[in-house]
Design a protein around this motif. Structure first.
Motif, short mmCIF file in Angstrom:
data_model
loop_
_atom_site.label_atom_id
_atom_site.label_comp_id
_atom_site.label_asym_id
_atom_site.label_seq_id
_atom_site.Cartn_x
_atom_site.Cartn_y
_atom_site.Cartn_z
N GLN A 3 -1.52 -5.04 0.46
CA GLN A 3 -2.95 -5.65 0.19
C GLN A 3 -2.66 -6.99 -0.81
O GLN A 3 -1.53 -6.89 -1.90
CB GLN A 3 -3.96 -4.32 -0.86
CG GLN A 3 -4.84 -4.78 -1.17
CD GLN A 3 -5.41 -3.72 -1.98
OE1 GLN A 3 -5.29 -3.01 -1.78
NE2 GLN A 3 -6.71 -3.81 -2.18
N VAL A 36 0.66 -1.23 0.31
CA VAL A 36 -0.41 -0.35 -0.38
C VAL A 36 0.91 0.84 0.28
O VAL A 36 2.10 0.92 0.84
CB VAL A 36 -0.82 -0.22 1.55
CG1 VAL A 36 -1.22 1.11 1.46
CG2 VAL A 36 -2.01 -1.19 1.25
N ARG A 46 -8.53 -5.36 0.77
CA ARG A 46 -8.43 -3.85 0.28
C ARG A 46 -7.98 -2.77 0.91
O ARG A 46 -6.61 -3.00 2.15
CB ARG A 46 -9.57 -3.33 0.74
CG ARG A 46 -10.19 -2.95 2.02
CD ARG A 46 -12.60 -2.42 2.51
NE ARG A 46 -12.23 -2.20 3.19
CZ ARG A 46 -12.67 -3.29 4.30
NH1 ARG A 46 -13.60 -3.91 4.22
NH2 ARG A 46 -12.94 -2.05 5.92
N SER A 47 -8.02 -1.27 0.11
CA SER A 47 -6.35 -0.27 0.62
C SER A 47 -6.91 -0.37 2.40
O SER A 47 -8.05 0.55 2.87
CB SER A 47 -7.15 0.69 0.10
OG SER A 47 -6.14 1.40 -0.13
N HIS A 71 -11.25 -5.40 8.72
CA HIS A 71 -10.09 -4.22 7.92
C HIS A 71 -10.74 -3.00 9.60
O HIS A 71 -9.93 -1.89 9.40
CB HIS A 71 -10.58 -3.87 7.18
CG HIS A 71 -10.79 -4.93 5.57
ND1 HIS A 71 -10.91 -5.85 5.81
CD2 HIS A 71 -9.49 -4.11 5.71
CE1 HIS A 71 -10.06 -6.73 5.30
NE2 HIS A 71 -9.32 -6.01 3.91
N SER A 96 -3.97 -7.35 4.43
CA SER A 96 -5.48 -6.56 3.41
C SER A 96 -6.48 -6.99 2.66
O SER A 96 -4.77 -7.47 1.31
CB SER A 96 -6.31 -5.28 3.81
OG SER A 96 -5.32 -4.47 3.02
#
Length: 474
Positions: free
Chosen positions: A78, A15, A70-71, A52, A68
């Motif tokens: 990610q 990220v 998602r961002s 998250h 994760s």
């Protein structure tokens, strides 16, 4: 590992703002409340919560990096799927370890056998082992990620609720030693083809082992025909354990059961014999001890050392025939972590063999039996009626009614109560228990009978109280 290396191993990307050279120095966790400083927090999308949302708390608690799907704000990697990424990361870490990997599966006894094997092998080197029964596609890689370069033995409990589950785990990290304990009736409802399907699923461990000339060893139960039939399916060398004497099998002789339900025996291996007295409650733990002994024997440990280590081994995982003695001399046997027809029968056998003023069985639902559930619960009621019980308390709804009705129909000098839940069971029991009583509490986790264990552990006799059920005249 660095953040960049983790991204590469998992097929993810850093990220924006994440330092590629950021070092992760501790294991991974999926619980933001239990992260290790310097570790990875894996943000899973759960049934009731989204990991998250807890990423900031994990970072505040010391996590170095978030995995994760998602961002998120840096520092994070990610990935497309966090569960799959954890497996990929475990595969990468395992490829850099020199540890002997031991996989243990079976319908019953996996956790106890894993705990015993870990304690025996600790006399021969550093052990990393599964916590509790965390044996699925999450617990398996998380255990691997706790291993270090000092780990000599990596002992992995491996669970399956269907075909290809064990193959998936073996593809992540291939065990050198595979232990198959038994093929029983746990999770029977998950297998349309019954025990044959369970056997096929368990056999995925032995078919996934390396060949014998590459060190592969299959440790098999000679007394279970469905396990014994797996020997021709593996390329690994087969080692056997049994309850019956055999010159090439690890086996037990002179088996005895103490008045408090602990098994003693003479352990025999092809190299010698030595006495063992287990600290675990239940004669069925003899099988688990033999499997652990056969595993250690196959790895080169001395018979006397194995026997001493088994004698010194202590229960590590709660809720599995765990003995709790209250200060008023009421004994609880906490076996409410899980239940199936085989383990219920074994627990009742142990309860019958133990010395007590009164024997009381509190039995709840056996989950994941599908179309077999009604028959299994009626049969359990019949077993309870034939056991040397003074009181049966069946907990739950329709399945509890089946247990209670079958026990009444079978007959015998047995008091039978049916209650809806753990709270009602506590109301019935806590005023009536007396010194010398022995109480088995067993069910699948769905019944939440661990709440009853907690409540009764804190209870004390209440002779001066009024109201509630009275269990006997005095």
């Amino acid at each position: 590992m660095t953040a960049a290396a983790i991204a590469e191993a998992t097929g993810g990307h850093l990220v924006a703002g994440t330092d590629p050279l950021l070092r992760v120095t501790a294991p991974a966790s999926i619980d933001s409340r239990r992260v290790d400083p310097g570790g990875v927090f894996a943000a899973l999308l759960g049934r009731h919560t989204d990991g998250h949302h807890h990423a900031p708390a994990a970072i505040a608690a010391g996590a170095a990096l978030v995995l994760s799907s998602r961002s998120l704000a840096a520092p994070a990697v990610q990935v497309a799927d966090v569960t799959i990424a954890l497996g990929a990361l475990a595969r990468h870490v395992a490829s850099h370890l020199s540890a002997t990997v031991i996989g243990i599966t079976g319908s019953n006894g996996k956790t106890t056998t894993k705990d015993l094997a870990a304690q025996v092998l600790a006399h021969h080197g550093t052990v990393t082992a599964t916590d509790g029964s965390y044996n699925n596609e999450l617990g398996f890689p998380l255990t691997v990620l706790r291993a270090t370069t000092d780990t000599r033995y990596l002992v992995l409990e491996m669970g399956a609720r269907g075909r290809r589950h064990l193959s998936y785990l073996c593809d992540l990290v291939t065990p050198t030693v595979g232990v198959v304990l038994n093929v029983g009736t746990a999770h029977l409802g998950q297998y349309p083809d019954g025990q044959a399907g369970i056997a096929a699923a368990k056999s995925e461990l032995v078919t996934g082992l390396p060949a014998a000339d590459h060190g592969g060893v299959a440790v098999l139960n000679a007394d279970d025909p469905l396990v014994a039939a797996m020997a021709p399916q593996t390329r690994a060398r087969a080692l056997w354990w049994s309850h019956h004497p055999h010159p090439t099998h690890v086996h037990a002789r002179d088996v005895r059961l103490t008045s408090d339900g602990r098994a003693g025996f003479t352990l025999h291996t092809p190299e010698g014999a030595a006495p063992v007295t287990l600290s675990l409650t239940g004669q069925h733990h003899l099988s688990n001890a033999l499997a652990a002994a056969a595993t250690a024997h196959g790895l080169g440990l001395d018979t006397t050392l194995i026997a001493q280590a088994l004698t010194n081994a202590r229960p590590r995982s709660t809720g599995r025939m765990q003995t709790i003695v209250r200060d008023d001399d009421v004994t609880l046997i906490h076996d409410a972590y899980n239940a199936n027809p085989d383990s219920m029968a074994a627990a009742l056998t142990t309860l019958t063999a133990m010395t007590a003023r009164r024997r009381i069985a509190v039995l709840g639902e056996m989950a994941e039996l599908g179309a077999h559930a009604a028959h299994a619960h009626r049969h359990l009621g019949m077993l309870a009626a034939h056991a040397a019980l003074d009181l049966l308390v069946a907990v739950g709804d329709e399945h509890a009614a089946l247990i209670a009705d079958a026990a009444r129909t079978t007959g015998g000098n047995l008091d039978i109560l049916a209650v809806r839940d753990a709270r009602e069971a506590h109301e019935v029991l806590h005023r009536g228990l007396r010194p010398g009583d022995l109480v088995l509490i067993k069910a699948s986790r769905a019944a939440h009978l661990e709440d009853l264990v907690t409540a009764l552990s804190d209870s004390r006799p209440a002779a001066a109280e009024r109201g509630g059920a009275r269990l006997d005249p005095g």
